[in-house]
Design a protein around this motif. Structure first.
Motif, PDB file in Angstrom:
ATOM      1  N   VAL A 152       9.649 -12.324  -9.818  1.00 33.43           N
ATOM      2  CA  VAL A 152      10.914 -12.416  -9.598  1.00 33.43           C
ATOM      3  C   VAL A 152      11.143 -12.166  -8.065  1.00 33.43           C
ATOM      4  N   ALA A 153      10.254 -11.311  -7.311  1.00 32.33           N
ATOM      5  CA  ALA A 153      10.128 -11.115  -5.940  1.00 32.33           C
ATOM      6  C   ALA A 153      10.019 -12.286  -5.355  1.00 32.33           C
ATOM      7  N   ARG A 154       9.095 -13.345  -5.684  1.00 33.00           N
ATOM      8  CA  ARG A 154       8.595 -14.565  -4.952  1.00 33.00           C
ATOM      9  C   ARG A 154       9.934 -15.393  -5.124  1.00 33.00           C
ATOM     10  N   ARG A 155      10.674 -15.602  -6.490  1.00 33.16           N
ATOM     11  CA  ARG A 155      11.558 -16.394  -6.607  1.00 33.16           C
ATOM     12  C   ARG A 155      12.760 -16.051  -5.696  1.00 33.16           C
ATOM     13  N   LEU A 156      12.930 -14.741  -5.466  1.00 30.98           N
ATOM     14  CA  LEU A 156      13.993 -14.417  -4.456  1.00 30.98           C
ATOM     15  C   LEU A 156      13.667 -14.701  -2.770  1.00 30.98           C
ATOM     16  N   GLY A 157      12.352 -15.258  -2.656  1.00 32.14           N
ATOM     17  CA  GLY A 157      12.221 -15.373  -1.360  1.00 32.14           C
ATOM     18  C   GLY A 157      11.241 -14.368  -0.558  1.00 32.14           C
ATOM     19  N   GLY A 158      10.826 -13.372  -1.436  1.00 33.40           N
ATOM     20  CA  GLY A 158       9.850 -12.438  -0.785  1.00 33.40           C
ATOM     21  C   GLY A 158       8.526 -12.682  -0.499  1.00 33.40           C
ATOM     22  N   VAL A 159       8.246 -12.183   0.706  1.00 24.13           N
ATOM     23  CA  VAL A 159       7.056 -12.454   1.020  1.00 24.13           C
ATOM     24  C   VAL A 159       6.061 -11.237   1.224  1.00 24.13           C
ATOM     25  N   LEU A 160       4.996 -11.239   0.715  1.00 25.87           N
ATOM     26  CA  LEU A 160       3.829 -10.056   0.611  1.00 25.87           C
ATOM     27  C   LEU A 160       3.821  -9.571   2.085  1.00 25.87           C
ATOM     28  N   ASP A 161       4.125  -8.282   2.285  1.00 21.78           N
ATOM     29  CA  ASP A 161       3.918  -7.573   3.765  1.00 21.78           C
ATOM     30  C   ASP A 161       2.924  -6.380   3.692  1.00 21.78           C
ATOM     31  N   ALA A 162       1.877  -6.900   4.045  1.00 27.96           N
ATOM     32  CA  ALA A 162       0.486  -5.851   3.810  1.00 27.96           C
ATOM     33  C   ALA A 162       0.571  -4.438   4.922  1.00 27.96           C
ATOM     34  N   THR A 163       1.464  -4.735   5.924  1.00 26.01           N
ATOM     35  CA  THR A 163       1.799  -3.626   6.886  1.00 26.01           C
ATOM     36  C   THR A 163       2.968  -3.032   6.857  1.00 26.01           C
ATOM     37  N   ALA A 164       3.754  -3.093   5.644  1.00 31.15           N
ATOM     38  CA  ALA A 164       5.044  -2.346   5.394  1.00 31.15           C
ATOM     39  C   ALA A 164       4.575  -0.923   4.849  1.00 31.15           C
ATOM     40  N   PRO A 165       5.414   0.050   5.457  1.00 32.92           N
ATOM     41  CA  PRO A 165       5.111   1.634   4.792  1.00 32.92           C
ATOM     42  C   PRO A 165       5.452   1.429   3.498  1.00 32.92           C
TER      43      PRO A 165
END
Length: 172
Positions: free
Chosen positions: A142-155
């Motif tokens: 779902v996150a990828r379909r929404l345009g989400g990109v993995l952020d390894a540095t996010a809190p």
């Protein structure tokens, strides 16, 4: 200053509306099940009540919060979508949950896209994130379909969580 109004959004198939007391039994049942592992569950009724109240309290405190997902055609409540923040969430989080039997039909993507777009437009947010356990492959899709990109540095709340980041469209 935060808004005290709770919005209602509609999509082609869904009505995203403020929660009411009648929503609590199904919400608590979901949170007491093994399906709730991705949102900190399973939880007892007391913990579910605290989260239910948190979902509602964010509206007057932060100007955003959770909305219940209804099928417009039948009025059946099938889950929840929300913009979460406050001490449990390092950043404003776009989250969703669907009750059993409603997965795989695009409802989570449709509801989350509507709330994401509202948040970027109405709140002028520079970014949103979604937190999820690495084993929650359906939510990752779902996150990828929404345009989400993995952020390894996010809190993150839990070091093992995956964090998907969303940015507003250029026209917002």
């Amino acid at each position: 200053m935060p808004s005290y109004d709770i919005i209602t959004l509609t999509t082609a198939r869904l009505t995203l509306r403020p929660q009411v007391m009648a929503d609590f039994p199904a919400y608590a049942a979901f949170l007491s099940s093994s399906r709730a592992v991705g949102v900190g569950g399973p939880m007892d009724e007391r913990s579910a009540w605290g989260l239910f109240c948190h979902d509602l309290a964010q509206w007057p405190l932060l100007g955003h919060g959770a909305l219940m997902i209804d099928l417009t055609a039948t009025g059946a409540c099938i889950g929840q979508v929300g913009i979460n923040h406050g001490p449990p969430f390092p950043e404003k989080e776009l989250g969703w949950l669907l009750y059993a039997g409603h997965e795989g039909q695009g409802y989570a993507t449709e509801a989350a896209a509507a709330l994401r777009d509202w948040a970027f437009s109405a709140l002028a947010l520079p970014t949103l994130v979604s937190y999820m356990t690495p084993t929650n492959t359906a939510s990752a899709q779902v996150a990828r379909r929404l345009g989400g990109v993995l952020d390894a540095t996010a809190p993150r709340m839990d070091i093992a969580d995956l964090v998907y980041r969303y940015r507003p469209p250029a026209h917002c």
